[in-house]
Design an enzyme around this catalytic site. Structure first.
Site, PDB file in Angstrom:
ATOM      1  N   CYS A 168      -7.139  69.026  62.899  1.00  0.00           N
ATOM      2  CA  CYS A 168      -7.948  67.845  63.236  1.00  0.00           C
ATOM      3  C   CYS A 168      -8.583  67.967  64.626  1.00  0.00           C
ATOM      4  CB  CYS A 168      -7.130  66.559  63.117  1.00  0.00           C
ATOM      5  SG  CYS A 168      -6.210  66.098  64.593  1.00  0.00           S
TER       6      CYS A 168
ATOM      7  N   HIS B 168      -5.298  61.506  64.524  1.00  0.00           N
ATOM      8  CA  HIS B 168      -4.437  62.584  64.029  1.00  0.00           C
ATOM      9  C   HIS B 168      -3.544  62.107  62.882  1.00  0.00           C
ATOM     10  CE1 HIS B 168      -1.433  65.704  63.672  1.00  0.00           C
ATOM     11  NE2 HIS B 168      -0.544  64.728  63.751  1.00  0.00           N
TER      12      HIS B 168
ATOM     13  N   ASP C 208       0.780  37.302  43.399  1.00  0.00           N
ATOM     14  CA  ASP C 208       2.107  37.374  42.790  1.00  0.00           C
ATOM     15  C   ASP C 208       3.074  36.514  43.575  1.00  0.00           C
ATOM     16  OD1 ASP C 208       1.998  38.940  45.048  1.00  0.00           O
ATOM     17  OD2 ASP C 208       3.089  40.639  44.215  1.00  0.00           O
TER      18      ASP C 208
ATOM     19  N   ASP D 204      -0.228  52.515  50.319  1.00  0.00           N
ATOM     20  CA  ASP D 204      -0.851  51.956  51.518  1.00  0.00           C
ATOM     21  C   ASP D 204       0.250  51.627  52.496  1.00  0.00           C
ATOM     22  OD1 ASP D 204      -0.005  49.293  50.108  1.00  0.00           O
ATOM     23  OD2 ASP D 204      -0.585  48.729  52.139  1.00  0.00           O
TER      24      ASP D 204
ATOM     25  N   CYS E 118      -2.127  71.687  62.573  1.00  0.00           N
ATOM     26  CA  CYS E 118      -3.145  70.698  62.186  1.00  0.00           C
ATOM     27  C   CYS E 118      -4.540  71.148  62.626  1.00  0.00           C
ATOM     28  CB  CYS E 118      -2.802  69.347  62.805  1.00  0.00           C
ATOM     29  SG  CYS E 118      -3.966  68.048  62.372  1.00  0.00           S
TER      30      CYS E 118
ATOM     31  N   CYS F 267      -5.980  67.807  67.495  1.00  0.00           N
ATOM     32  CA  CYS F 267      -5.128  68.990  67.679  1.00  0.00           C
ATOM     33  C   CYS F 267      -5.933  70.217  68.097  1.00  0.00           C
ATOM     34  CB  CYS F 267      -4.331  69.261  66.406  1.00  0.00           C
ATOM     35  SG  CYS F 267      -3.145  67.935  66.088  1.00  0.00           S
TER      36      CYS F 267
ATOM     37  N   ASP G 257      -5.806  42.907  49.210  1.00  0.00           N
ATOM     38  CA  ASP G 257      -4.584  42.328  48.659  1.00  0.00           C
ATOM     39  C   ASP G 257      -4.859  40.856  48.315  1.00  0.00           C
ATOM     40  OD1 ASP G 257      -4.670  41.028  51.082  1.00  0.00           O
ATOM     41  OD2 ASP G 257      -2.848  41.924  51.887  1.00  0.00           O
ATOM     42  N   SER G 258      -3.852  40.183  47.765  1.00  0.00           N
ATOM     43  CA  SER G 258      -4.088  38.815  47.292  1.00  0.00           C
ATOM     44  C   SER G 258      -4.032  37.793  48.416  1.00  0.00           C
ATOM     45  CB  SER G 258      -3.029  38.448  46.262  1.00  0.00           C
ATOM     46  OG  SER G 258      -1.763  38.386  46.912  1.00  0.00           O
ATOM     47  N   GLY G 259      -3.442  38.155  49.525  1.00  0.00           N
ATOM     48  CA  GLY G 259      -3.275  37.211  50.622  1.00  0.00           C
ATOM     49  C   GLY G 259      -1.907  36.553  50.615  1.00  0.00           C
TER      50      GLY G 259
ATOM     51  N   GLY H  14       6.957  44.431  45.715  1.00  0.00           N
ATOM     52  CA  GLY H  14       8.290  43.992  46.112  1.00  0.00           C
ATOM     53  C   GLY H  14       9.192  45.082  46.641  1.00  0.00           C
TER      54      GLY H  14
END
Ligand SMILES: [Zn+2]
Ligand SMILES: [Zn+2]
Lengths: 401, 396
Positions: free
Chosen positions: B305, B333, B145, B265, B303, B308, B91-93, B215
């Site tokens: 995984c 998980h 931004d 994200d 699941c 699980c 990201d831009s920070g 935003g």
């Protein structure tokens, strides 16, 4: 459980053997029991555990006292015991030891004749032999240690004698309990006696009379000096039969392990790796050097005491080499000292994960070298050379300081 | 431009693509776990590969503080530093500063803030943000931004949008590695459709490799949220990836994907794991709850995984919020769940059964048929018929 001895060091009591459980689990001794919290190494999940050497990493210690809250014994039992609930492979070996030196600490002042007291995350708890046997029969470990009244080395003679008496009584309570008959794991009788040679001998002789599969030498690492240990261990070892395995708790430093092996100990459970990992230390002492190969894979890092380095140290900020060039562990194959140093700086959990993997891998390697030395008849030489290298390195560090 | 974005399948507005970045060929829709400090809390990079993570997000603000972008650059970039062979995004920070530091202030020059190290006033300009991100070396870097909370109204929103447009040119000019790093622009404009439209047009004129919708996920109501996403995805170019920042919950991801977004994200899956909450098809499962103590079922019965397959709820219950292993296993998980969701979105779109997937997702999450109204509204715009999983109100 079967135990077979296969080699003895010429001179000294060191011995190499094979511990066999079931048809497909056999572990070479002297061996390390991995310390666990609730059945898993503190930071190594089972998928990562499988990257460690096999079968060396299949022998684990756990404390039944970690399960005093939450899940009930009935549920643990119905699910098939600890091995099932901790999600480990069926060929691993679990050994139940009440004390773990991390979160289940003996509290000798509150112990009384009915049972042993421990400081646990769920508060101070008095565990009677019957309570303990309920835990053991539900958790179904492959091996278990009888309940002991462990006391530090500095208690009065009277308290020490009481501790021996209680420990023997509790062993009888454990093995004659109805629950023992439905408990299939092999029992290791606990031997206490603090720093008194006569009491150590008395306890060992009494335990040796009982129907036990092995011996657990308790009460070490509780304030005794490293110099008084050989005599204390000697008194115990000469009182118990040679053919049964001997386990000890509380000896962790490499020198202490070598001392134990020299006395004839087969199994070690200690929190050394856990403590190192929390402190940011990585084991770096060379494994190949001692009488095995001439090549020296050891580091000569500043900030090292010859056995370990501290990855929190700023000198590793830009160090793009692995902890140990020659190490085959997941951490050294994939990550640099600089990265682990960063992870410690920003308090990220991956630091401990990577370090526990390396330290466990390295320490298991140390035990492998010990076994090889015994089999090749070079153990005493190996031990001397290790201690000397260590002494020289401390001397060198002192000079450069 | 250092990416290729090839659409493999569509369903109305939803799309599934092969997204080729310098370090990895990804499949969209995709979820990016947040690895703030060069690590996803509690997981090794090989575990992240096992789980199917494609892109990891790094936070520029944190990495610039420690270990510093200069050090990362000197040691060969963030991929090498953390040993992550797949794609990275930074990201831009700016957002981190505004959200973490009380004294951050935005002027035309950039974001001024008080250094957390020595308290001195510091300035992060668009040029500097890009320079730092160039040093870190992620596959995708974000323009600086002017971030404002979506709940703010008035002229500040308009100012921020126009400033974001002015700053994008400074970002483009400062970007030294366009052949290996892709600069994404961020659409601002609050909840105002007119401002959002101006911003989208302005950014699209710059022909960037990809676009983010910024935003959002800042406390606005859900109906406003999806309408902004729907408006932006409708006017952003078809052949470029669209990233909805800070989203989010599994339900939000399904809705945004139906509306034509590709990337997401959020810290939610790993953060909630540390507090003992598991993501499951039914919603969430709180492992701390007493009822879990003797529940011998796996966390999620469906699941596949590692967690699980090996563990009961009862065992996770005794670990969560007490032992490191509790958050390690639950993070594993939860991320597996998010990656599976991404794969399911991709394959159901490619295989032409996206509506069926959305319906079965909603049925599990809302077995009573009480799908929230905003989801129904969004799905109508997305052209997905979910009537089969919404029960009409009982006529009493
Ligand atoms: Zn290593
Ligand atoms: Zn799972």
């Amino acid at each position: 459980m079967k135990f077979r001895l296969k080699a003895f060091s010429n001179g000294g009591g060191a011995r190499a053997g094979v511990l066999q459980l079931g048809s497909n689990c056999s572990i070479e001794t002297p061996a390390l029991l991995l310390t666990t919290i609730k059945g898993l190494p503190a930071f190594i999940s089972p998928d990562l555990l499988s990257s460690l050497p096999t079968p060396d990493s299949r022998l684990l210690q756990f404390s039944p006292l970690h399960f005093l809250e939450g899940i009930s014994l009935k549920t643990i039992s119905e699910m098939g015991g600890l091995k099932h609930i901790a999600g480990l492979r069926q060929d691993c070996i679990f050994n139940a030891v009440p004390r773990d030196s991390i979160i289940s600490l003996p509290d000798f002042q509150s112990s009384n004749k009915t049972g042993a007291s421990f400081d646990t995350p769920s508060g101070r708890r008095l565990i009677r032999p019957i309570d303990y046997m309920e835990m053991i029969s539900s958790m179904k470990p492959d091996m278990w240690v009888s309940l002991a009244d462990e006391v530090p080395s500095w208690v009065s003679e009277k308290r020490n004698t009481t501790s021996v008496d209680r420990t023997i009584t509790w062993l009888d309570d454990c093995i004659t309990s109805n629950l023992a008959s439905i408990t299939f794991g092999a029992v290791f009788g606990s031997i206490v006696g603090g720093s008194r040679i006569e009491e150590r001998r008395r306890c060992a002789q009494e335990v040796a009379k009982r129907n036990v599969s092995g011996f657990y030498i308790a009460g070490f690492g509780l304030g005794e000096s490293i110099d008084e240990r050989p005599d204390l261990l000697g008194a115990v070892i000469e009182s118990i039969p040679e053919e049964k395995p001997r386990q000890i708790s509380g000896l962790g430093l490499p020198e202490e392990v070598l001392q134990g092996v020299a006395a004839g100990i087969d199994l070690f459970d200690s929190t050394y790796i856990y403590q190192l990992t929390l402190g940011g230390f990585a084991l770096t002492f060379p494994l190949k050097k001692f009488g095995m190969h001439s090549s020296d894979d050891g580091p000569s890092d500043i900030g090292s005491d010859g056995t370990k380095i501290n990855l929190k140290a700023t000198i590793y900020r830009k160090d793009t080499s692995p902890i140990l060039e020659s190490c085959q562990c997941y951490t050294c194959q994939n990550h640099t000292k600089a990265y682990i140093n960063h992870l410690f700086n920003v308090h990220e959990m991956l630091a401990q994960i990577l370090l526990e993997i390396h330290n466990t891998h390295h320490y298991l390697g140390f035990f492998r070298v010990i076994r090889k030395a015994i089999v090749e008849g070079k153990f005493e030489h190996f031990r001397q050379s290790y201690i000397e290298t260590r002494r020289n390195s401390i001397y060198a560090t002192a000079l450069s300081a | 431009m250092a990416l290729r974005f090839e659409i493999l399948g569509r369903f109305n507005r939803a799309r599934a693509a092969r997204f080729t970045l310098p370090h990895f060929v990804c499949q969209t829709p995709l979820f990016m776990p947040v690895g703030t400090q060069g690590t996803i809390k509690g997981l090794t990079t090989s575990q992240l590969e096992d789980i199917g993570c494609q892109i990891i997000l790094g936070n520029t603000y944190h990495l610039a503080l420690r270990p510093t972008s200069e050090l990362i650059d000197e040691l060969g970039g963030l991929h090498k530093f953390m040993n992550w062979p797949r794609a990275l995004l930074t990201d831009s920070g700016g957002f981190q500063m505004v959200s973490l530091l009380h004294l951050a202030d935005i002027t035309e020059k950039g974001v001024t803030f008080q250094s957390p190290v020595d308290g001195k006033p510091m300035l992060l300009t668009p040029e500097e943000s890009i320079q730092i991100q160039n040093r870190i070396g992620a596959d995708i870097i974000m323009a600086l931004d002017d971030v404002v909370k979506t709940t703010i109204t008035g002229p500040r929103i308009e100012e921020a949008m126009y400033r974001t447009l002015r700053w994008i040119d400074r970002c483009i000019a400062a970007h030294k590695k366009p052949h290996v790093q892709n600069l994404f622009g961020i659409v601002q404009g609050g909840l105002d459709p007119v401002l959002r439209d101006i911003c989208v047009k302005g950014l699209v004129e710059r022909n960037l490799p990809g676009y983010a919708i910024g935003g959002l996920a800042g406390g606005e109501d859900k109906d406003s949220f999806w309408r902004v996403v729907a408006q932006c995805t409708a006017s952003l170019p078809e052949d470029k990836p669209r990233y909805v920042m800070g989203v989010g919950y599994p339900l939000d991801i399904v809705v945004c994907s139906a509306l034509g977004a590709d990337m997401y994200d959020c810290v939610y899956p790993t953060r909630t794991a540390r507090f003992g909450t598991a993501l499951v098809p039914e919603g969430v499962l709180k492992l701390k709850h007493k009822a879990m103590a003797d529940d011998t079922r796996p966390v999620d019965l469906t699941c596949e995984c590692m967690v699980c397959k090996n563990y009961s709820r009862a065992y996770i219950h005794i670990l969560v919020t007490k032992d490191a292993m509790g958050s390690q296993l639950l993070s594993y998980h939860n991320l597996f769940y998010m990656m599976k969701l991404s794969r399911d979105l991709h394959s159901s779109i490619v295989e032409g059964r996206f509506p069926e997937f959305v319906c079965s997702f909603l049925q599990k999450m809302f077995p009573e048929g009480d799908v929230p109204q905003w989801v129904c509204n969004a799905m109508e715009v997305a052209g997905i018929d979910i009537s089969s999983c919404c029960t009409p109100l009982p006529s009493s």
